[in-house]
Scaffold this active site. Structure first.
Site: not given
Ligand code: PEP
Length: 252
Positions: A9, A11, A97, A99, A169, A175, A215
């Site tokens: 992703n 973003k 997601h 976000e 997630e 992040g 992460s």
């Molecule tokens: C994500 O935004 O779906 C995600 C898992 O981000 P990160 O790997 O940066 O934690």
């Protein structure tokens, strides 16, 4: 045997030149190094989907959008429909997601509409679920995730649900550098699979890919992907570095 999937992703990152460099590097490494058994999906920003789809056309790399509209078409300035996304070459779309849920206040009901429109457009949804930190601290993580699945997906027919990929997630891990422990990830993936089994039966639950996100990186991917109910990852930050992303893909 369910699909193993690693999805990146991107973003709101990468101008056109950077996006094309990134896909060129990732595709080149995958072609040279060959030893990967996962389906690889790239989710660039909307404006690059056409160019990235054109670039990967005919290769095993697939393309996803990061979002789609909750209406089919019409006077919704700034929105991009599922059918438009499909028409420029994507086969997948990330829906729900955290976000989108948290900054753009997308509700479970809105996400149900997006999912239906995506399926109608023949896009496979990568549907994200996950709890906030206070929910985890209050031991409400299972309640939150159950509600997200029930209110957005569990009205779907068996046939339509079979098109869904789930991404678990935990929002506190996205992040932040704070990855879920293998025990936490396995516990939640099994919980999700059991919920799917109780609604749709064991065959559909066994065939549903459930990705971990939060992460995930080249150092922890192998341990996470080895868990019995983790079928790959949805990768944010580490998907912007070609070497790290390809190492994650090769972690099965
Ligand atoms: C994500 O935004 O779906 C995600 C898992 O981000 P990160 O790997 O940066 O934690």
């Amino acid at each position: 045997m369910r699909d193993k999937i690693v999805a990146g992703n991107w973003k709101m990152n990468c101008n056109r030149e950077e996006a094309l460099s990134l896909v060129t590097e990732i595709s080149g490494m995958l072609q040279d190094e060959k030893n990967n058994s996962a389906t690889v999906i790239l989710a660039p920003p909307f404006v690059h989907i056409g160019a990235i789809s054109h670039f990967v056309n005919g290769s095993p790399v697939k393309v996803a959008a990061q979002n789609c509209a909750s209406e089919a078409s019409g006077a919704y300035t700034g929105e991009v429909s599922a059918a438009m996304i499909k028409s420029v070459g994507a086969d997948f779309v990330i829906i729900g997601h955290s976000e989108r849920r948290n900054y753009f206040l997308e509700s479970n009901a809105t996400l149900a509409k997006k999912t239906e429109l995506a399926l109608m457009a023949h896009l496979k949804p990568i549907f994200c679920v996950g709890e906030l930190l206070p929910e985890r601290e209050a031991a409400m993580h299972e309640v939150t995730v159950k509600k997200q699945l029930e209110e957005s997906l569990f009205h779907l027919s068996d046939e339509k649900f079979s098109e869904i990929i789930i991404a678990y997630e935990p929002v506190w891990a996205i992040g932040t550098g704070k990855t879920a422990t293998p025990a936490q990830a396995q516990e939640m993936h099994l919980f999700i699979r059991n919920l799917i089994a109780s609604k749709y039966g064991n065959a559909i639950a066994d065939a549903t890919s459930i990705l971990y996100g939060g992460s995930c990186n080249e150092l922890n991917a192998q341990e996470l992907f080895a868990l019995p109910d983790v079928d790959g990852g949805l990768i944010g930050g580490a998907s912007l570095k070609s070497r790290s992303f390809v190492n994650i893909i090769k972690s099965f």
